[in-house]
Design an enzyme around this catalytic site. Structure first.
Site, short mmCIF file in Angstrom:
data_model
loop_
_atom_site.label_atom_id
_atom_site.label_comp_id
_atom_site.label_asym_id
_atom_site.label_seq_id
_atom_site.Cartn_x
_atom_site.Cartn_y
_atom_site.Cartn_z
N ASP A 113 -37.57 35.28 -65.46
CA ASP A 113 -36.60 36.32 -65.08
C ASP A 113 -36.80 36.77 -63.63
OD1 ASP A 113 -34.97 36.56 -67.22
OD2 ASP A 113 -35.77 38.46 -67.96
N ASP A 260 -42.66 44.63 -78.80
CA ASP A 260 -43.66 43.98 -79.63
C ASP A 260 -44.08 44.89 -80.79
OD1 ASP A 260 -44.77 45.80 -77.92
OD2 ASP A 260 -46.09 44.39 -76.91
#
Length: 508
Positions: A113, A260
Site C-alpha cells: 500500500d 486483528d
C-alpha cells in the site's frame, strides 16, 4: 435577598453531591482494579505452572487433540502487508522466502500500500526471488481504503492457500515457522494460531525495555489464558488463520484500527479454537522514539476500547462459566481500566478539597489501592521479565527501582489510552497512523495527535505538581505517592520529548 440565602443553603448540598460523586468514581475504579489484579494473579500462577512443564508436555496440555505429523501439508499463503516500510521491506521479503515448506504448496504475497520508495524496493526484491522460481507476487491496489484491514481483505482475494500466515513489515519469522505451526490445524475447529514475538532492539533504551516487558507480560498471560481456554487478544502478526474461518467471519473489519483484535474476538465468540505457541518466536522491532510510542499507544487504546464496547453485548449473551466470563471482561476492558487510572489522576486535585481524609473508610480504600498497585507491579514485572525473556539479574535495590519506573511508565500510557477512548466515543474509529520503527523514525513526520498528546503530558505533569502542593497544604498525604509517581512517569516522557526536539530522541 431570598436568592442569596437560597444559594447559601444549596451550596453545601452541591459540594456534598460533588464529593459523593468523586468518591464513588474513585471507589469503582479501585474495585475494578482489585478484580483485575486478582484475576491476573490467578492466570499468572497458571502460566508459571505451564511454563515449568517440558515442551512436549506443554504442547499436549495446551492442545491435547493435536498431534504433529509430517504428512499434514495443506497449502499456505504468506501475507505481508506493508505501507511505506522502505527500511525493513527487503529483510521481510528475505525472511518470508527462507520459510521451509513444500514449494508447490506455498505462495508469498507482498501486499503493498506504499506511496514512497518502498514499492520500488519491494518490486525489485520480488522479481529477484520470482526469477529463482519462488512463488511470490507483488500486489498493489488503487487506493488505501480501510488501511491495513482493507489491504488484508484485498489480499485474501488474491490468495489461493487454505491458510494465511501474516507478518507485519518489521517482523522476521524463523525458517521453520510453518513446519511448527501448520500441523496444529489438524484439528478442524482450530481457527487461528498465535506465536511468540521477540524484539531485536529491546535493550536499546529504557523505553524499548519497558515496551518489551509490557508486551512480554501480555504474552506470558496468554500462556495461562490458552491453558484455561479463556478469551485472549490476538496481536495480528506472526499468526496463522484458517481461510474458512476468516471467510465465515466475514474477514477483517475495515472500520477498526485494531482489526486483528476484532477478528480474534469474533472467532472466539463463534466457538473457533485458538492455539498459542510462545516458543515459536518471530523477531520484531519496537518504536525507539517517544513520539512514535505515544502515537502507537493512542491508536491501540482507541481500537481496543472500541472493540471492547462493540463486542460486550455478544460476550454477555455468550454461554460460559462465571470464571471464564470474568476473565473475558477483564481482558476485553483492560484498556478501559488503564484509561480510568488517568481519571484517578484528574480526581486527585479535587479529592484534596472534597474528601475528608481523616475518614477511616477513605484511608482503608487508599491503603488497599496502593497495596494492590504494589502487588500488581511485582506480579506484572515478574510476568513481564519472563515474557520478554530478559536474562539480566540486577541486585535487589536496582530491581525495585526498575519495577517502580516500570509502574510509572503506565501512567503516561493511561493518558494515551484515555485520549484514545475519548476519540473512540467521538466516533474517531478508522484513523490509522502508521508506527515508524528503527531508523525510519528519524525521517517520519508525526501526525497532529502527537502534539495533542504531548500537550496533555505537560498539562498532567503541572496538574500533579499542583495536586502535591494542595495535599501538603491540606495535610492530605495519602495521595502524594500517586501524584509523585505521575510526575516521575510524565517527567520521563517529557524529558525524552525535549531530547527529541533537540535532535537526540533516544530514551536512555
Amino acid at each position: 435577598m431570598y436568592c442569596r440565602e437560597d444559594l447559601k443553603e444549596s451550596f453545601p448540598m452541591l459540594l456534598g453531591l460533588l464529593s459523593f460523586f468523586v468518591q464513588t468514581v474513585f471507589f469503582v475504579v479501585v474495585a475494578y482494579f482489585a478484580l483485575y489484579v486478582l484475576l491476573e494473579l490467578r492466570i499468572l500462577f497458571i502460566s508459571r505452572r505451564v511454563e515449568r512443564c517440558k515442551l512436549t508436555e506443554l504442547t499436549e496440555a495446551v492442545q491435547p487433540s493435536l498431534r504433529v505429523g509430517d504428512d499434514y501439508k495443506p497449502s499456505v499463503s504468506v501475507l505481508l502487508p506493508v505501507h511505506n516500510e522502505s527500511f525493513v521491506v527487503e529483510r521481510l521479503i528475505d525472511a518470508a522466502c527462507r520459510l521451509r515448506y513444500p514449494a508447490d504448496l506455498l505462495e508469498i504475497l507482498v501486499l503493498d500500500d506504499s506511496s514512497d520508495d518502498t514499492s520500488r524496493l519491494a518490486r525489485a526484491r520480488v522479481e529477484q526471488y520470482a526469477a529463482r522460481g519462488v512463488n511470490i507476487r507483488h500486489v498493489c491496489r488503487n487506493d488505501r481504503q480501510g488501511y491495513k484491514a482493507g489491504n488484508l481483505a484485498h489480499g485474501i482475494h488474491q490468495a489461493s492457500g487454505e491458510f494465511f500466515a501474516i507478518f507485519d513489515a518489521d517482523f522476521v519469522p524463523p525458517p521453520d515457522f510453518l513446519l511448527k505451526t501448520i500441523p496444529y490445524f489438524r484439528d478442524p475447529q482450530l481457527g487461528f494460531l498465535q506465536t511468540g514475538i521477540g524484539y531485536e532492539n529491546k535493550n536499546k533504551s529504557f523505553l524499548t525495555r519497558f515496551q518489551a516487558m509490557e508486551m512480554g507480560h501480555q504474552q506470558y498471560v496468554t500462556v495461562g489464558l490458552s491453558e484455561e481456554g479463556d478469551m485472549a487478544s490476538l496481536s495480528g502478526s506472526s499468526c496463522v488463520w484458517r481461510k474458512s474461518c476468516v471467510e465465515v467471519l466475514g474477514g477483517w473489519n475495515t472500520s477498526m484500527v485494531t482489526e486483528d483484535v476484532d477478528l480474534g474476538y469474533r472467532a472466539q465468540f463463534g466457538e473457533w479454537k485458538y492455539a498459542y505457541l510462545r516458543d515459536v518466536v518471530s523477531m520484531s522491532l519496537l518504536p525507539e522514539s517517544v513520539s512514535a510510542f505515544r502515537v502507537q499507544r493512542e491508536r491501540w487504546g482507541r481500537g481496543l476500547i472500541h472493540s471492547g464496547f462493540k463486542h460486550v453485548r455478544q460476550m454477555l449473551h455468550q454461554r460460559m462459566p462465571l470464571m471464564k466470563r470474568l476473565h473475558a471482561i477483564s481482558m476485553m476492558f483492560s484498556s478501559v481500566l488503564l484509561a480510568s487510572i488517568y481519571v484517578l489522576v484528574l480526581l486527585s486535585l479535587p479529592l484534596n478539597y472534597l474528601v475528608d481524609f481523616d475518614n477511616a473508610t477513605m484511608q482503608w480504600v487508599l491503603l488497599a489501592f496502593f497495596g494492590l498497585v504494589a502487588v500488581w507491579g511485582l506480579d506484572n514485572a515478574f510476568g513481564a521479565r519472563k515474557g520478554a525473556r530478559l536474562d539480566e539479574k540486577p541486585g535487589a535495590l536496582r530491581t525495585l527501582w526498575g519495577i517502580y519506573l516500570y509502574i510509572a511508565m503506565f501512567l503516561p500510557m493511561a493518558w494515551y489510552y484515555f485520549a484514545g477512548g475519548i476519540r473512540a466515543l467521538l466516533g474517531v474509529h478508522g484513523e490509522f497512523n502508521r508506527t515508524p520503527k528503527g531508523m525510519d523514525e528519524r525521517r517520519a513526520r508525526m501526525p497532529r495527535i502527537n502534539m495533542i498528546l504531548l500537550a496533555g503530558e505537560l498539562f498532567t505533569f503541572v496538574y500533579s505538581m499542583l495536586a502535591i502542593l494542595a495535599a501538603v497544604q491540606k495535610g492530605n498525604y495519602f495521595l502524594i505517592p500517586l501524584n509523585f509517581t505521575v510526575c516521575v512517569g510524565f517527567g520521563m516522557v517529557l524529558f525524552w520529548s525535549w531530547r527529541g526536539i533537540r535532535g537526540n530522541e533516544q530514551a536512555t
